[in-house]
Design an enzyme around this catalytic site. Structure first.
Site, mmCIF file in Angstrom:
data_model
loop_
_atom_site.group_PDB
_atom_site.id
_atom_site.type_symbol
_atom_site.label_atom_id
_atom_site.label_comp_id
_atom_site.label_asym_id
_atom_site.label_seq_id
_atom_site.Cartn_x
_atom_site.Cartn_y
_atom_site.Cartn_z
ATOM 1 N N ASP A 131 -5.860 11.235 -6.915
ATOM 2 C CA ASP A 131 -5.264 9.944 -6.573
ATOM 3 C C ASP A 131 -6.166 9.251 -5.569
ATOM 4 O O ASP A 131 -6.671 9.884 -4.639
ATOM 5 C CB ASP A 131 -3.858 10.134 -5.996
ATOM 6 C CG ASP A 131 -3.064 8.836 -6.005
ATOM 7 O OD1 ASP A 131 -2.123 8.731 -6.801
ATOM 8 O OD2 ASP A 131 -3.391 7.929 -5.217
ATOM 9 N N ASP A 146 -11.469 8.094 -7.086
ATOM 10 C CA ASP A 146 -11.180 7.354 -8.299
ATOM 11 C C ASP A 146 -11.231 8.287 -9.505
ATOM 12 O O ASP A 146 -12.083 9.179 -9.596
ATOM 13 C CB ASP A 146 -12.222 6.238 -8.460
ATOM 14 C CG ASP A 146 -11.887 5.319 -9.601
ATOM 15 O OD1 ASP A 146 -11.155 4.348 -9.372
ATOM 16 O OD2 ASP A 146 -12.356 5.576 -10.728
ATOM 17 N N ASP A 201 -0.981 9.751 -15.283
ATOM 18 C CA ASP A 201 0.171 9.102 -14.655
ATOM 19 C C ASP A 201 -0.339 7.954 -13.792
ATOM 20 O O ASP A 201 0.000 7.829 -12.620
ATOM 21 C CB ASP A 201 0.947 10.129 -13.817
ATOM 22 C CG ASP A 201 2.303 9.618 -13.362
ATOM 23 O OD1 ASP A 201 2.783 8.630 -13.944
ATOM 24 O OD2 ASP A 201 2.885 10.208 -12.434
#
Length: 432
Positions: A242, A276, A293
């Site tokens: 994340d 990233d 997700d």
């Protein structure tokens, strides 16, 4: 380090389970420490929860929220003060004997800093996890429904849990009768029904997998999908990628958040990567399961993570028999976006199967499975505890003819022809 009119969050690992399992020991130790700061303690409340001890200490000028997990030998404190300075956070937890301590400095509207306290002070003072990172657009992307909910919230009784921003997005956590998180004014989850989404995202792919040893989650910094993955005892390692350290910090430390994700981000099998997704994939290992997700493809930057080229890279990171699952918007409200994601997977040489579930906060929501070879059994039954799934997961893969027919209009999203964010704007409309 001194915290005044900002949050100082202390995260401690390796505390002896015996001490952390005793509610009165924890309460007494922390209350005494607040008193030693010269603060008058006005109120304390500690209680046992299914996953640990939660507590609150309120002083004349400060307040502290506490979450303790004896099983994970873990404790987190959120200390907020308007006048009392906390110069030596490591001493604040001496009575509970931690092996290692991390400190998160969360100031409203500013970046988030953290450092292990056993690092050299000059190095610790320089660490800024947002420094040098590319900035995402911060303008509001909430739908008309999201914005109406936020307006309604302002007129009714609610508690602001966190209101701030990172280098990538605005973050708003609030508690009404439920806990809600908004990113750039877009609702990400409500604790009332988030399990409907996360159980549907996670369990079909994990039940189909021939092995669950190595799992990769792209996005999901709230730890809610991770919570579901960790229910499987044969999961060996989970890499969670994340880009936003503030979301990760909140999900690791805020008691309300930790209670919801059941401390998933501090599980020994969890390995968090603050970077990233595109950059991570270029150097990643191989996985049995890859879960996507990520945010909806509302702009060109995010649309790059839904391209044929990116999916080809993911396919190369799959172990033999590996599977991919991707959240993919609503097949009812945004059918072109939904089916274009499936077609883009197929253009990358992957077989797909699509399914959906109705999430009250979002309506009908869709997902795609992808793999080099993908075979569905006649019956697929969840093998772990869940609250919302049907007894036979194959029922999620059925569509009405009108919804399925929209697949014929789908388009491939690629780096030389980025179309998905435009389709998104057309279908979701001017509310974004």
């Amino acid at each position: 380090m001194i915290t005044l009119e900002k949050h100082l969050i202390i995260e401690a690992f390796g505390c002896p389970s015996g001490k952390l399992n005793q509610l009165e020991t924890v309460k007494t130790a922390l209350t005494q420490e607040v008193s030693l700061l010269g603060e008058k303690v006005l109120y304390t409340h500690f209680r046992r929860q299914p996953y640990g001890i939660m507590g609150t200490i309120i002083g004349a000028f400060s307040c502290m929220s506490v979450f303790v997990s004896a099983k994970q030998q873990y404790i987190t404190l959120d200390f907020l003060s308007s006048k009392i300075g906390l110069k030596h956070p490591e001493r604040f937890l001496e009575e509970l004997s931690p092996v290692q301590i991390f400190v998160y400095d969360l100031t409203r509207g500013q970046s988030h800093h953290h450092a292990a306290l056993d690092e050299e002070p000059d190095r610790a003072s320089r660490i800024d996890e947002n420094e040098g990172q590319p900035s995402r657009h911060k303008e509001g992307r909430g739908t008309g429904k999201d914005l109406a909910e936020l307006m309604d919230l302002s007129s009714k009784e609610h508690r602001v849990v966190f209101d701030g921003s990172s280098a990538f997005q605005d973050i708003f956590l609030c508690e009404v009768t439920d806990l809600r998180m908004y990113l750039n004014q877009q609702l990400q989850f409500s604790s009332v029904d988030e399990r409907v989404y996360h159980e549907a995202l996670v369990h079909p792919v994990l039940e189909l997998a021939s092995s669950r040893d190595r799992v990769l989650i792209l996005g999901g910094g709230d730890g809610l999908a991770l919570r579901e993955v960790l229910k499987y005892p044969d999961v060996g390692r989970v890499d969670l990628v994340d880009i936003d350290p503030v979301v990760i910090g909140l999900a690791r430390t805020l008691p309300e958040f930790v209670c919801l994700n059941q401390g998933a981000l501090t599980d020994r099998r969890t390995h968090v990567h603050l970077e990233d997704a595109e950059d991570f994939i270029t150097k990643a290992g191989r996985y049995n399961i890859i879960m996507i997700d990520l945010p909806d493809p509302a702009d060109e930057v995010i649309a790059r993570l839904y391209t044929r080229e990116f999916y080809q890279q993911l396919a190369q990171r799959l172990l033999p028999g590996g599977l991919i699952v991707c959240q993919a918007q609503s097949p009812e409200e945004a059918p072109l976006v939904y089916w274009s994601i499936a077609r883009t997977f197929e253009s990358a040489g992957l077989a797909t199967r699509s399914y959906h579930v109705r999430v009250p906060s979002f309506g009908d929501w869709g997902f795609h499975l992808a793999a080099a070879v993908l075979e569905m059994p006649a019956v697929l039954t969840p093998s772990v505890e869940n609250r919302t799934l049907p007894e036979d997961l194959t029922s999620l893969f059925q569509y009405e003819a009108e919804v399925a027919s929209k697949r014929l209009q789908a388009k491939v999203n690629s780096l030389d022809c980025l179309t998905l964010h435009r389709l998104f704007a057309e279908e979701v409309g001017p509310d974004w």
